[in-house]
Enzyme design. Structure first.
Site, PDB file in Angstrom:
ATOM      1  N   GLU A   1       0.705  -1.163  -0.108  1.00  0.00           N
ATOM      2  CA  GLU A   1       0.077   0.136   0.074  1.00  0.00           C
ATOM      3  C   GLU A   1       0.806   1.154   0.033  1.00  0.00           C
ATOM      4  O   GLU A   1       1.906   1.316   0.767  1.00  0.00           O
ATOM      5  CB  GLU A   1      -0.978   0.165   1.281  1.00  0.00           C
ATOM      6  CG  GLU A   1      -1.875  -0.970   1.303  1.00  0.00           C
ATOM      7  CD  GLU A   1      -2.530  -1.437   2.620  1.00  0.00           C
ATOM      8  OE1 GLU A   1      -2.206  -0.507   3.433  1.00  0.00           O
ATOM      9  OE2 GLU A   1      -3.013  -2.378   2.920  1.00  0.00           O
TER      10      GLU A   1
ATOM     11  N   GLU B   1      -5.081  -6.661   2.829  1.00  0.00           N
ATOM     12  CA  GLU B   1      -3.810  -6.997   3.328  1.00  0.00           C
ATOM     13  C   GLU B   1      -3.883  -8.747   2.912  1.00  0.00           C
ATOM     14  O   GLU B   1      -3.006  -9.470   2.382  1.00  0.00           O
ATOM     15  CB  GLU B   1      -3.456  -7.124   4.574  1.00  0.00           C
ATOM     16  CG  GLU B   1      -2.965  -5.664   4.966  1.00  0.00           C
ATOM     17  CD  GLU B   1      -4.283  -4.476   4.902  1.00  0.00           C
ATOM     18  OE1 GLU B   1      -5.241  -4.925   4.923  1.00  0.00           O
ATOM     19  OE2 GLU B   1      -3.818  -3.458   5.152  1.00  0.00           O
TER      20      GLU B   1
ATOM     21  N   ALA C   1       3.264  -3.867  11.193  1.00  0.00           N
ATOM     22  CA  ALA C   1       3.249  -5.220  11.846  1.00  0.00           C
ATOM     23  C   ALA C   1       2.026  -5.430  12.296  1.00  0.00           C
ATOM     24  O   ALA C   1       1.594  -6.722  12.089  1.00  0.00           O
ATOM     25  CB  ALA C   1       4.345  -5.461  12.846  1.00  0.00           C
TER      26      ALA C   1
ATOM     27  N   PHE D   1      -0.657  -5.195  10.795  1.00  0.00           N
ATOM     28  CA  PHE D   1      -1.358  -5.453   9.533  1.00  0.00           C
ATOM     29  C   PHE D   1      -1.194  -6.967   9.173  1.00  0.00           C
ATOM     30  O   PHE D   1      -2.042  -7.574   8.305  1.00  0.00           O
ATOM     31  CB  PHE D   1      -1.308  -4.630   8.538  1.00  0.00           C
ATOM     32  CG  PHE D   1      -1.444  -3.211   9.062  1.00  0.00           C
ATOM     33  CD1 PHE D   1      -2.132  -2.719   9.810  1.00  0.00           C
ATOM     34  CD2 PHE D   1      -0.959  -2.203   7.965  1.00  0.00           C
ATOM     35  CE1 PHE D   1      -2.079  -1.379  10.247  1.00  0.00           C
ATOM     36  CE2 PHE D   1      -0.912  -0.895   8.296  1.00  0.00           C
ATOM     37  CZ  PHE D   1      -1.777  -0.436   9.395  1.00  0.00           C
TER      38      PHE D   1
ATOM     39  N   HIS E   1      -1.442  -0.226  16.594  1.00  0.00           N
ATOM     40  CA  HIS E   1      -0.478  -0.098  15.623  1.00  0.00           C
ATOM     41  C   HIS E   1       0.976  -0.626  16.175  1.00  0.00           C
ATOM     42  O   HIS E   1       1.817  -0.516  15.380  1.00  0.00           O
ATOM     43  CB  HIS E   1      -0.343   1.355  15.218  1.00  0.00           C
ATOM     44  CG  HIS E   1      -1.234   1.722  13.999  1.00  0.00           C
ATOM     45  ND1 HIS E   1      -2.510   1.860  14.165  1.00  0.00           N
ATOM     46  CD2 HIS E   1      -0.832   2.060  12.755  1.00  0.00           C
ATOM     47  CE1 HIS E   1      -3.121   2.407  13.039  1.00  0.00           C
ATOM     48  NE2 HIS E   1      -2.032   2.549  12.360  1.00  0.00           N
TER      49      HIS E   1
HETATM   50  C1  LIG Z   1      -5.558  -3.039   7.886  1.00  0.00           C
HETATM   51  C2  LIG Z   1      -4.815  -1.473   7.646  1.00  0.00           C
HETATM   52  N1  LIG Z   1      -4.000  -1.572   6.537  1.00  0.00           N
HETATM   53  C3  LIG Z   1      -3.537  -0.393   6.379  1.00  0.00           C
HETATM   54  C4  LIG Z   1      -3.503   0.781   7.188  1.00  0.00           C
HETATM   55  C5  LIG Z   1      -2.674   2.052   7.011  1.00  0.00           C
HETATM   56  N2  LIG Z   1      -3.734   2.915   6.608  1.00  0.00           N
HETATM   57  C6  LIG Z   1      -4.281   3.856   7.508  1.00  0.00           C
HETATM   58  S1  LIG Z   1      -5.468   4.801   6.846  1.00  0.00           S
HETATM   59  C7  LIG Z   1      -5.281   4.424   5.316  1.00  0.00           C
HETATM   60  C8  LIG Z   1      -6.028   5.010   4.223  1.00  0.00           C
HETATM   61  C9  LIG Z   1      -7.427   4.631   4.601  1.00  0.00           C
HETATM   62  O1  LIG Z   1      -8.145   5.076   3.542  1.00  0.00           O
HETATM   63  P1  LIG Z   1      -9.926   5.288   3.652  1.00  0.00           P
HETATM   64  O2  LIG Z   1     -10.375   4.270   3.944  1.00  0.00           O
HETATM   65  O3  LIG Z   1     -10.303   6.089   2.542  1.00  0.00           O
HETATM   66  O4  LIG Z   1      -9.790   6.422   4.773  1.00  0.00           O
HETATM   67  P2  LIG Z   1      -9.315   7.883   4.878  1.00  0.00           P
HETATM   68  O5  LIG Z   1      -7.937   7.939   5.487  1.00  0.00           O
HETATM   69  O6  LIG Z   1      -9.448   8.369   3.541  1.00  0.00           O
HETATM   70  O7  LIG Z   1     -10.246   8.622   5.780  1.00  0.00           O
HETATM   71  C10 LIG Z   1      -4.264   3.424   5.430  1.00  0.00           C
HETATM   72  C11 LIG Z   1      -3.899   2.459   4.179  1.00  0.00           C
HETATM   73  C12 LIG Z   1      -4.220   0.542   8.316  1.00  0.00           C
HETATM   74  N3  LIG Z   1      -4.466   1.457   9.357  1.00  0.00           N
HETATM   75  N4  LIG Z   1      -4.930  -0.671   8.409  1.00  0.00           N
END
Ligand SMILES: Cc1ncc(C[n+]2csc(CCOP(=O)(O)OP(=O)(O)O)c2C)c(N)n1
Ligand SMILES: [Mg+2]
Lengths: 323, 312
Positions: free
Chosen positions: A33, A59, A83, A85, A128
């Site tokens: 990602e 994931e 980690a 995740f 986290h």
């Molecule tokens: C399972 C998981 N994968 C990756 C992340 C890292 N991460 C945090 S926010 C995010 C993006 C989320 O996007 P969206 O659902 O569109 O929400 P937004 O941040 O735009 O409010 C990612 C990839 C995470 N927190 N949890």
């Protein structure tokens, strides 16, 4: 460029390992990602979107996609960024990647690398901040790496990419920015399964797991000032574990402190303690000490969080018990 | 809406952590205003606005982001986890996609207990790509659970655009695959969001099952103000356009003024400023949590771990 060095941070060393291996072998691909955010933008530019895949937030499936690609000729590196995740992908990691070779009578192989970083001491709270390497240590069929220096990160990641088994590679976010001289030799690998003696000494052994090394070395420095010579071993590889280096050291010192930032129950420190108790009980002059994280979740509050992890002072306190 | 905006601006000034909802307040408040206090809500990593929308006290929320003992979660949860259960919040998941099953389970609980509550799951466009999205909505559909799946589609998941991560860009269209209604609404228009959410809530209370709502909105700030983003994944012009032309608060202020409500607007603006100042003060002066709080919050019936408890 053989045998010269360049100053790289731990994270840059990881990116360099990926670059060199992608240059060497066109079957190496990278998935994850927002890969460009975590230092790999130059790889996207160099190798293009065919081999550098930005994935949706899926994931379990993109790790599984990595497994499928690994079974059929590629050598994917899958970046799980943080980690915690790994839990989402643990089905594909544990039920598929770790078992497929065995269950097919060794017809299949899974040359997959899962990169992930332990994201603690960073005020991100319990979802986290986990350091889940013991979970994967407890999964047969996986090799588990946890380097503590930029050079080891580079050499071990390169070895992992060339390895024919699934490897899970734990990075420590607290080390990402740490710079040191790293060899530019593209064929310099750090062997999987070998610990490193970082400082030799005869009075006690400190085994450091993953990112604890700077604290272990700092504690050893203080002890040296008091005339106590600690041997510091950086485990580097959790599975397969380098028992020999640890047992040789304990045979010499008779005292063992293990420093591990995972939760204490069933930790890597527990496993090392068990091995030493089974195989070197007679060399021990004092009980083994584990400096690990108690069985609580990681609080958001930064000051409290810090107290749960390895520090020079916590290590010294453990040393005082047995010295 | 203004309370959320000023809350987060105070965070930028005093305690720069986390994921801000600035730009998305219309969607958040429009949805929350259709809910009762006892309706359930699950949030995300970007959830300062959800408890505020549900009417939670501001002081404990602010103190939580500051990591203090007086925080709503005693300083243990922090910016991504502002859960105020007294207002129906049942957790904000920093694990993207973690809320879908939880909100669905709350819907199951409502159905089994035969109350007339509903459960609303806030999620982002990126989260729709988790397996939990599909698996949960399908269960809610077959069991006709009183759940509203509410997508704040702000166009991006960190740096990844919806176009690059979805086979087609309208998340609400996926509803058809589960046999439930899917509705797209302008997330910058709080009243429009409120109207469609109210309809979904009414359906849910009437036992007619779940609805998928997609509010098209926009995040004005970076993904997180703690993460350096080394690439330009959206243009400055795009950001400026949304800030200048599509700010849900400016738009709604104009609507209210056109209804001759200037005096009310100004009164609210003053009240909000006072509330936020007081909350910052409260958070600053509050004590830090202790290690006992950490242990106390682990189990309902604390089990004795003498070997560990004494340790730190
Ligand atoms: C399972 C998981 N994968 C990756 C992340 C890292 N991460 C945090 S926010 C995010 C993006 C989320 O996007 P969206 O659902 O569109 O929400 P937004 O941040 O735009 O409010 C990612 C990839 C995470 N927190 N949890
Ligand atoms: Mg988004």
């Amino acid at each position: 460029m053989r045998n010269s060095v360049q100053k790289l941070s731990y994270l840059q060393a990881i990116i360099e390992a990926e670059r060199e291996e992608m240059q060497r072998d066109e079957n190496v691909i990278l998935m994850g990602e927002d890969i460009a955010v975590y230092g790999a933008q130059s790889l996207v530019e160099e190798f293009g979107e065919k081999r550098m895949r930005n994935t949706p937030i899926s994931e379990n499936s993109f790790v599984g996609v990595g497994v499928g690609a690994a079974l059929t000729g590629l050598r994917p590196i899958v970046d799980l960024t943080i980690a915690s995740f790994c839990y989402l992908a643990s089905d594909q990691i544990i039920n598929q990647a770790a078992k497929l070779r065995f269950m097919t009578g060794a017809q299949l192989k899974v040359p997959l690398v899962v990169r992930t970083s332990t994201f603690y001491n960073n005020r991100t709270a319990a979802q986290h901040a986990d350091r889940p390497y013991p979970l994967f240590m407890n999964t047969p069929g996986l090799k588990v790496l946890a380097p503590a220096t930029a050079s080891d990160a580079k050499g071990l990641l390169k070895a992992a990419i060339r390895d024919d088994d699934p490897v899970i590679f734990f990075e420590d976010i607290n080390l990402w920015g740490k710079k040191e001289d790293v060899s530019t030799d593209v064929d310099l690998l750090v062997p999987i399964g070998k610990a490193a003696v970082k400082r030799s000494g005869s009075d006690l052994t400190i085994v450091s797991v993953a990112g604890c090394l700077p604290h272990a070395l700092a504690a050893a420095e203080v002890l040296a000032g008091e005339g106590i010579n600690a041997e510091v071993i950086d485990l580097r590889t959790i599975v397969p574990m380098d028992k020999e280096t640890i047992l040789t050291s304990v045979a010499k010192t008779g005292r063992l402190v293990i420093v591990d930032n995972s939760h204490k129950v069933g930790s890597v420190a527990s496993e090392i303690a068990a091995v030493v108790s089974e195989e070197a009980f007679e060399s021990l002059r004092k009980p083994i000490q584990r400096v690990a994280t108690p069985q609580v979740h990681i609080p958001y509050n930064g000051a409290l969080e810090k107290r749960l992890f390895a520090s020079k002072d916590r290590i010294l306190e453990a040393v005082r018990v047995i010295i | 809406m203004l309370l959320i905006r000023r809350f987060e601006e105070a965070l930028i000034a005093h305690n720069p952590v986390g994921h801000l909802s600035i730009g998305q307040e219309g969607a958040i408040v429009g949805a929350c205003m259709a809910l009762r206090d006892d309706d359930y809500v699950t949030g995300t990593h970007r959830s300062h606005g959800h408890p505020i929308g549900k009417g939670a006290d501001i002081n404990p929320l602010m103190a939580e982001v500051f990591g203090k003992k007086t925080g709503i979660c005693k300083g243990l949860g922090g910016s991504m986890h502002l859960t105020d259960t007294s207002r129906g919040l049942i957790g904000e998941s920093a694990i993207v996609g973690g809320g879908f099953p939880i909100a669905t389970g709350a819907g199951l609980s409502i159905q089994v207990r035969e109350t007339d509550q509903v459960s609303l799951c806030f999620f982002g466009d990126g989260a729709a790509n988790q397996g939990t999205f599909s698996e949960s909505i399908n269960m809610a559909a077959i069991w006709k659970l009183p759940v509203i799946y509410f997508c704040e589609n702000n166009g991006y998941a960190v740096t990844t655009s919806v176009e690059k991560s979805h086979g087609q860009p309208d998340i609400a269209r996926r509803a058809d695959g589960y046999g439930i209604p899917g509705i797209i609404v302008d997330g910058q228009d709080a009243e429009a969001v409120h109207a469609v959410t109210q309809e979904a809530v009414d359906r849910a209370r009437a036992g007619e099952g779940p609805t998928l709502i997609e509010a098209k909105t926009y995040r004005f700030d970076e993904h997180s103000n703690r993460l350096a983003i080394p690439i330009e994944y959206r243009s400055k012009e795009e950001i400026e356009y949304h800030r200048n032309e599509r700010d849900p608060i400016s738009l709604y202020r104009a609507t209210l003024l056109s209804r001759d409500l200037l005096a009310d607007v100004e009164r609210i603006e003053q009240e909000v400023a006072k509330t936020i100042d007081a909350a910052v003060e409260f958070a600053r002066e509050s004590p830090e949590p202790d290690m006992e709080d950490v242990w106390d919050c682990m189990f309902s019936n604390p089990i004795n771990f003498p070997a560990y408890e004494g340790e730190l």
